[in-house]
Motif scaffolding. Structure first.
Motif, PDB file in Angstrom:
ATOM      1  N   ASP A   1    -111.597  29.634  46.828  1.00  0.00           N
ATOM      2  CA  ASP A   1    -111.940  29.700  48.252  1.00  0.00           C
ATOM      3  C   ASP A   1    -113.444  29.863  48.421  1.00  0.00           C
ATOM      4  OD1 ASP A   1    -111.510  29.636  50.957  1.00  0.00           O
ATOM      5  OD2 ASP A   1    -110.147  31.363  51.000  1.00  0.00           O
ATOM      6  N   LYS A   2    -113.873  29.718  49.668  1.00  0.00           N
ATOM      7  CA  LYS A   2    -115.297  29.780  50.010  1.00  0.00           C
ATOM      8  C   LYS A   2    -115.410  30.336  51.416  1.00  0.00           C
ATOM      9  CE  LYS A   2    -119.226  26.557  50.558  1.00  0.00           C
ATOM     10  NZ  LYS A   2    -119.643  25.146  50.354  1.00  0.00           N
TER      11      LYS A   2
ATOM     12  N   ILE B   1    -124.825  34.465  53.847  1.00  0.00           N
ATOM     13  CA  ILE B   1    -124.440  34.489  52.437  1.00  0.00           C
ATOM     14  C   ILE B   1    -123.216  33.615  52.253  1.00  0.00           C
ATOM     15  CG2 ILE B   1    -123.796  35.918  50.467  1.00  0.00           C
ATOM     16  CD1 ILE B   1    -124.889  38.334  52.114  1.00  0.00           C
ATOM     17  N   THR B   2    -123.329  32.628  51.370  1.00  0.00           N
ATOM     18  CA  THR B   2    -122.192  31.787  51.026  1.00  0.00           C
ATOM     19  C   THR B   2    -121.550  32.342  49.761  1.00  0.00           C
ATOM     20  OG1 THR B   2    -123.268  29.834  51.963  1.00  0.00           O
ATOM     21  CG2 THR B   2    -121.437  29.447  50.445  1.00  0.00           C
ATOM     22  N   ILE B   3    -120.258  32.629  49.845  1.00  0.00           N
ATOM     23  CA  ILE B   3    -119.530  33.187  48.698  1.00  0.00           C
ATOM     24  C   ILE B   3    -118.472  32.176  48.271  1.00  0.00           C
ATOM     25  CG2 ILE B   3    -118.372  35.222  47.755  1.00  0.00           C
ATOM     26  CD1 ILE B   3    -119.013  36.657  50.391  1.00  0.00           C
TER      27      ILE B   3
ATOM     28  N   ASN C   1    -119.549  33.672  43.025  1.00  0.00           N
ATOM     29  CA  ASN C   1    -120.982  33.486  43.245  1.00  0.00           C
ATOM     30  C   ASN C   1    -121.302  33.703  44.710  1.00  0.00           C
ATOM     31  OD1 ASN C   1    -123.210  31.149  44.108  1.00  0.00           O
ATOM     32  ND2 ASN C   1    -123.787  32.384  42.351  1.00  0.00           N
ATOM     33  N   ALA C   2    -122.344  34.494  44.969  1.00  0.00           N
ATOM     34  CA  ALA C   2    -122.835  34.709  46.329  1.00  0.00           C
ATOM     35  C   ALA C   2    -124.270  34.216  46.395  1.00  0.00           C
ATOM     36  CB  ALA C   2    -122.762  36.191  46.695  1.00  0.00           C
ATOM     37  N   ARG C   3    -124.583  33.460  47.439  1.00  0.00           N
ATOM     38  CA  ARG C   3    -125.938  32.916  47.615  1.00  0.00           C
ATOM     39  C   ARG C   3    -126.475  33.341  48.967  1.00  0.00           C
ATOM     40  NH1 ARG C   3    -125.701  27.089  47.862  1.00  0.00           N
ATOM     41  NH2 ARG C   3    -123.473  27.383  48.121  1.00  0.00           N
ATOM     42  N   LEU C   4    -127.559  34.110  48.955  1.00  0.00           N
ATOM     43  CA  LEU C   4    -128.207  34.559  50.183  1.00  0.00           C
ATOM     44  C   LEU C   4    -129.275  33.558  50.586  1.00  0.00           C
ATOM     45  CD1 LEU C   4    -128.950  36.650  52.384  1.00  0.00           C
ATOM     46  CD2 LEU C   4    -130.377  37.801  50.661  1.00  0.00           C
TER      47      LEU C   4
END
Length: 312
Positions: free
Chosen positions: A273-274, A256-258, A248-251
């Motif tokens: 991982d993150k 962007i948090t992946i 999941n990627a959040r812009l």
């Protein structure tokens, strides 16, 4: 171009999605006629076998693609999480629409939350990704393959075949199911990392300029950025739609948090991982993150996962 023909599966959710795109197209282009062509895919017909055993990749898209290649239809509307990362010659992913809720949901008639489930509770899901993450948290649960459309799954839950089932929150929202089941609770993203593209509709089309011109307005920049990263991550790992991979990627603003997880279907082994990257890096971020997983043994782990999935 006066008419666009949309190839669609016949399930209630697929028809909702295609009707939604039809409405957007007719509002944008006043003189455009839009027709829906309903059809069954292999994934709709074979319901007594786990998806991983009958091919995984393209089970819900192949017949729609063949229709487009024969010029029987012009575009297909997909749940993006079901769309393989490679396309037949002549077709392409031409638009990614704005996303619904990307999370997975816990549904139960008897238990208010996932943690309330008793040891040995029967939980229904088709997804190896969900199965893996459920068993990491609760190895005492019995995870059972649950095939069929949303209505079939809800019926089986209500008839007591399952203590709980897991569905995408996007589908719950689109079909207004909030009052259909006593308890519906979404998992937080770090509890259950979604599938690539979850919550987004993808428009696949014949690569003809007149078609692309009509549908390009459906593209949502935020969704394109996020799903490009997610699909590149899976493509770099060579993972099919049924591989136990969550990403999941959040812009948000310029960052962007992946988050990603891969592992064994029984949850016995996994990598998680993150990371945070800048928006400007989105075209390479998915590949780069996947390569970090590969350096930690991801491809070998997925090969073992595939072998295990074939025995489930």
């Amino acid at each position: 171009m006066k008419t666009i023909k949309i190839a669609t599966r016949k399930s209630v959710l697929a028809m909702w999605q295609s009707e939604h795109i039809k409405d957007l197209l007719t509002k944008k282009h006043e003189n455009l006629n839009v027709e829906l062509i309903g059809m069954k895919t292999k994934g709709d017909v074979i319901l007594d076998t786990p998806l991983a055993k009958i091919g995984g990749k393209g089970l819900f898209t192949k017949e729609l693609e063949e229709s487009m290649l024969k010029n029987e239809s012009d575009i297909a509307v997909h749940s993006l999480k079901d769309v393989p990362v490679e396309f037949p010659d002549g077709l392409a992913l031409v638009a990614v629409c704005s996303r619904e809720d990307v999370r997975d949901s816990f549904l139960s008639e008897k238990y208010a939350t996932f943690s309330d489930l008793p040891s040995g509770a029967r939980v229904g899901t088709t997804s190896l990704r969900r199965r893996m993450q459920l068993l990491i948290k609760r190895p005492d649960l019995e995870i059972i393959s649950l095939r069929g459309n949303v209505q079939t799954r809800l019926r089986k839950l209500k008839e007591g075949e399952f203590d709980a089932i897991i569905l995408a929150k996007a589908g719950v929202n689109r079909l207004n199911l909030e009052n259909e089941v006593k308890f519906i609770v979404p998992f937080e993203l770090d509890e259950m990392i979604p599938a690539m593209g979850q919550g987004a509709l993808g428009i696949e089309a014949v690569k003809r300029a007149e078609i692309l011109e009509k549908v390009e307005f459906l593209n949502d920049e935020k969704s394109v950025v996020e799903t490009t990263i997610e699909r590149d991550f899976v493509a770099t790992l060579n993972g099919g739609c049924q591989a136990p991979i969550g990403v999941n990627a959040r812009l948000e603003n310029d960052s962007i948090t992946i988050m990603a997880i891969i592992g064994m279907p029984d949850g016995s082994e996994y990598l998680k991982d993150k990371k945070v990257v800048k928006k400007a890096e989105f075209k390479s971020a998915g590949r780069d993150f996947a390569n970090e997983f590969i350096a930690r043994g991801a491809k070998e782990l997925l090969a073992r996962a595939e072998a295990m999935a074939a025995k489930i």
